[in-house]
Write an enzyme that holds these catalytic residues in place. Structure first.
Site, PDB file in Angstrom:
ATOM      1  N   PHE A   1       4.677  -9.980   4.659  1.00 23.57           N
ATOM      2  CA  PHE A   1       4.077 -10.171   3.344  1.00 23.57           C
ATOM      3  C   PHE A   1       3.790  -8.814   2.700  1.00 23.57           C
ATOM      4  O   PHE A   1       3.165  -8.721   1.690  1.00 23.57           O
ATOM      5  CB  PHE A   1       2.796 -11.017   3.426  1.00 23.57           C
ATOM      6  CG  PHE A   1       1.762 -10.520   4.414  1.00 23.57           C
ATOM      7  CD1 PHE A   1       0.793  -9.600   4.020  1.00 23.57           C
ATOM      8  CD2 PHE A   1       1.756 -10.974   5.717  1.00 23.57           C
ATOM      9  CE1 PHE A   1      -0.165  -9.147   4.924  1.00 23.57           C
ATOM     10  CE2 PHE A   1       0.788 -10.534   6.622  1.00 23.57           C
ATOM     11  CZ  PHE A   1      -0.167  -9.627   6.229  1.00 23.57           C
TER      12      PHE A   1
ATOM     13  N   THR B   1      -7.860   6.508   1.078  1.00 23.97           N
ATOM     14  CA  THR B   1      -9.229   6.181   1.481  1.00 23.97           C
ATOM     15  C   THR B   1      -9.984   5.508   0.347  1.00 23.97           C
ATOM     16  O   THR B   1     -10.715   4.524   0.560  1.00 23.97           O
ATOM     17  CB  THR B   1      -9.970   7.453   1.931  1.00 23.97           C
ATOM     18  OG1 THR B   1      -9.293   8.010   3.062  1.00 23.97           O
ATOM     19  CG2 THR B   1     -11.403   7.153   2.313  1.00 23.97           C
TER      20      THR B   1
ATOM     21  N   ARG C   1      -2.773  13.415   0.743  1.00 22.77           N
ATOM     22  CA  ARG C   1      -3.832  14.282   1.256  1.00 22.77           C
ATOM     23  C   ARG C   1      -4.880  14.613   0.192  1.00 22.77           C
ATOM     24  O   ARG C   1      -5.488  15.667   0.207  1.00 22.77           O
ATOM     25  CB  ARG C   1      -3.256  15.590   1.817  1.00 22.77           C
ATOM     26  CG  ARG C   1      -2.186  15.396   2.880  1.00 22.77           C
ATOM     27  CD  ARG C   1      -2.781  14.919   4.194  1.00 22.77           C
ATOM     28  NE  ARG C   1      -1.756  14.845   5.232  1.00 22.77           N
ATOM     29  CZ  ARG C   1      -1.184  13.720   5.650  1.00 22.77           C
ATOM     30  NH1 ARG C   1      -1.550  12.553   5.107  1.00 22.77           N
ATOM     31  NH2 ARG C   1      -0.268  13.728   6.597  1.00 22.77           N
TER      32      ARG C   1
ATOM     33  N   VAL D   1       1.083   5.675  -1.501  1.00 22.57           N
ATOM     34  CA  VAL D   1       0.603   6.836  -2.249  1.00 22.57           C
ATOM     35  C   VAL D   1       1.816   7.700  -2.567  1.00 22.57           C
ATOM     36  O   VAL D   1       2.651   7.962  -1.689  1.00 22.57           O
ATOM     37  CB  VAL D   1      -0.437   7.651  -1.450  1.00 22.57           C
ATOM     38  CG1 VAL D   1      -0.818   8.928  -2.200  1.00 22.57           C
ATOM     39  CG2 VAL D   1      -1.678   6.807  -1.176  1.00 22.57           C
TER      40      VAL D   1
ATOM     41  N   GLU E   1       3.350   2.005   9.347  1.00 16.31           N
ATOM     42  CA  GLU E   1       3.189   2.973  10.426  1.00 16.31           C
ATOM     43  C   GLU E   1       1.896   2.632  11.165  1.00 16.31           C
ATOM     44  O   GLU E   1       0.832   2.541  10.549  1.00 16.31           O
ATOM     45  CB  GLU E   1       3.112   4.396   9.879  1.00 16.31           C
ATOM     46  CG  GLU E   1       4.388   4.860   9.188  1.00 16.31           C
ATOM     47  CD  GLU E   1       4.253   6.278   8.650  1.00 16.31           C
ATOM     48  OE1 GLU E   1       4.462   7.228   9.423  1.00 16.31           O
ATOM     49  OE2 GLU E   1       3.925   6.428   7.456  1.00 16.31           O
TER      50      GLU E   1
ATOM     51  N   TYR F   1      -3.972   2.708   9.877  1.00 16.92           N
ATOM     52  CA  TYR F   1      -5.072   1.841   9.458  1.00 16.92           C
ATOM     53  C   TYR F   1      -6.232   1.724  10.439  1.00 16.92           C
ATOM     54  O   TYR F   1      -7.259   1.135  10.116  1.00 16.92           O
ATOM     55  CB  TYR F   1      -4.529   0.448   9.119  1.00 16.92           C
ATOM     56  CG  TYR F   1      -3.633   0.486   7.901  1.00 16.92           C
ATOM     57  CD1 TYR F   1      -4.175   0.530   6.621  1.00 16.92           C
ATOM     58  CD2 TYR F   1      -2.250   0.534   8.032  1.00 16.92           C
ATOM     59  CE1 TYR F   1      -3.361   0.593   5.506  1.00 16.92           C
ATOM     60  CE2 TYR F   1      -1.422   0.600   6.918  1.00 16.92           C
ATOM     61  CZ  TYR F   1      -1.992   0.633   5.654  1.00 16.92           C
ATOM     62  OH  TYR F   1      -1.184   0.710   4.561  1.00 16.92           O
TER      63      TYR F   1
ATOM     64  N   VAL G   1       0.850  -1.187   0.000  1.00 17.09           N
ATOM     65  CA  VAL G   1       0.000   0.000   0.000  1.00 17.09           C
ATOM     66  C   VAL G   1       0.890   1.242   0.000  1.00 17.09           C
ATOM     67  O   VAL G   1       1.767   1.394   0.852  1.00 17.09           O
ATOM     68  CB  VAL G   1      -0.935   0.010   1.222  1.00 17.09           C
ATOM     69  CG1 VAL G   1      -1.788   1.273   1.227  1.00 17.09           C
ATOM     70  CG2 VAL G   1      -1.810  -1.240   1.238  1.00 17.09           C
TER      71      VAL G   1
END
Length: 410
Positions: free
Chosen positions: A410, A95, A90, A84, A119, A123, A82
């Protein structure tokens, strides 16, 4: 700024993974590791955010099966990769990916999603609760002794190539995996992960080494490790960096640890990810010289609340009505009656009865594998008891005799 969110095509993987690498600091991973993850990625379960020809967001979901309390193995989406792009933070991309991803997981019929967070603060707002911890150890093996249970001296130890011993090690892993909640049963291809050994990841140590424990001709345990030699004016002070250690019985377990503690020219045994109830802390002569450190491990998200709670068993009988908050996956929100009999078998159904506990789906995810008690969450103000006695009963039922653990990334 307009971006497009879509399922990944196989031909886009290099660009997609490049976005991930850039978001995590821009240092390319080892070619052999990159090749391994290219083969493990399931493109039809991966998402990319695109700004024209540029990939600016990534999210993947492996097809996992994860052990839960009681020994059942439950389908779960292993959320991974995951990211960005720094240029697009922002702007709601994360999302949007979390929204699409959880909708997809639900459509695939998988009641759970699990992840390891880069981090820990990210989540929780999407309903993931920290369900396991991992223990890191740095043991002064020059001053710490190990006790040995009966039978330890009868265990035969044998050095082996990690690649050649892979089948034997995987057989041990497979026999143990279902017994510890949070452990993924490795799907085809994932057996490569524990023996992946790029030189740049060794931190100046040796190539990966392996020792097998055997009893009556059967492999009953294994340990993999790196050696990092070091010297000072007083002599050798090398480190044994343990990567994996698993055993089917206490004698094999102790024999493997005794071997690691006794390697010549080494004075430290270091482990980066062990279960918090690891028995090695009961074998050492001086736990104060083991430098124990805990950190968060696996995060759990109940995607289909009823199916997830019915998939595991419960330690004690329970009959409790829970008022569950879940703004991100509203199909889980509302009142649920969880009932489990003396054998732990459960039903979880919608109800209009008065609630006895109130909590969010994040707290249910944290408690789901039995490693975090509902009573502890209540002490933090995260679970509210609405009927006296309901909290103690539910907390006891959710607990696990074996602490949950995820043994690899993973």
């Amino acid at each position: 700024m307009t971006t497009e969110l879509r399922v990944l095509s196989g031909s886009e993987w290099d660009v997609w993974f490049g976005c991930l690498e850039s978001a995590f600091g821009g240092v390319p991973i080892a070619p052999e590791t990159r090749e391994m993850y290219a083969e493990l990625t399931e493109p039809d379960r991966a998402l990319g955010h695109w700004d024209g020809a540029d990939c600016v967001g990534t999210a993947g979901a492996h097809s996992f099966r994860v052990a839960v309390p009681g020994g059942a193995v439950v389908p779960a989406a292993g959320i991974t990769m995951v990211s960005v792009a720094a240029t697009h933070r922002r702007q709601g991309l994360l999302t949007a990916m979390m929204r699409r991803q959880l909708d997809d997981v639900r459509s695939w019929g998988e009641p759970l999603a699990v992840l390891l967070a880069s981090e820990p603060g990210i989540y929780g707002r999407f309903g993931y609760g920290a369900a396991t911890s991992e223990m890191n150890l740095r043991i002064d093996s020059s001053r710490v002794l190990l006790s040995s249970p009966p039978g330890t001296d009868g265990v035969r130890l044998r050095q082996a190539s990690p690649a050649r011993a892979l089948d034997a090690c995987e057989a041990v892993y497979g026999r143990l995996a279902a017994s510890r909640p949070g452990t993924p049963l490795r799907q085809p291809g994932w057996e490569r992960v524990p023996v992946n050994d790029p030189e740049r990841g060794r931190q100046g140590g040796s190539a990966l080494q392996c020792v097998l424990a055997e009893r009556d001709g059967e492999v009953t345990g294994y340990a993999t490790y790196h050696l990092r030699p070091a010297w000072d004016d007083a002599g050798p002070k090398g480190t044994v960096a343990v990567r994996d250690l698993m055993a089917l019985d206490s004698a094999s377990y102790a024999a493997l640890w005794r071997f690691l503690f006794g390697i010549d020219l080494m004075s430290v045994v270091e482990c980066r990810n062990r279960p918090v109830d690891d028995a090695v802390l009961r074998l050492v002569s001086d736990v104060r010289r083991c430098e124990v450190r805990l950190r968060d491990g696996l995060y759990v998200r109940l995607v289909e609340l009823g199916a997830a709670l019915e998939a595991r068993t419960y330690r004690t009988p329970v009959d409790v009505v829970m008022e569950v908050e879940d703004a991100f996956c509203p199909w889980n929100a509302g009142r649920w009656r969880l009932t489990a009999d003396s054998k732990g078998a459960a039903t979880c159904r919608r109800t209009h009865d008065d609630p006895e506990l109130a909590l969010s789906v994040k707290e249910l995810g944290a408690a789901y594998l039995g490693g975090v008690s509902l009573s502890t969450l209540a002490a933090a103000g995260l679970v509210r008891e609405l009927r006296p006695g309901a909290l103690a009963g539910a907390s006891s039922a959710f607990s696990s005799d074996i602490q949950p653990w995820c043994p690899h990334g993973f």
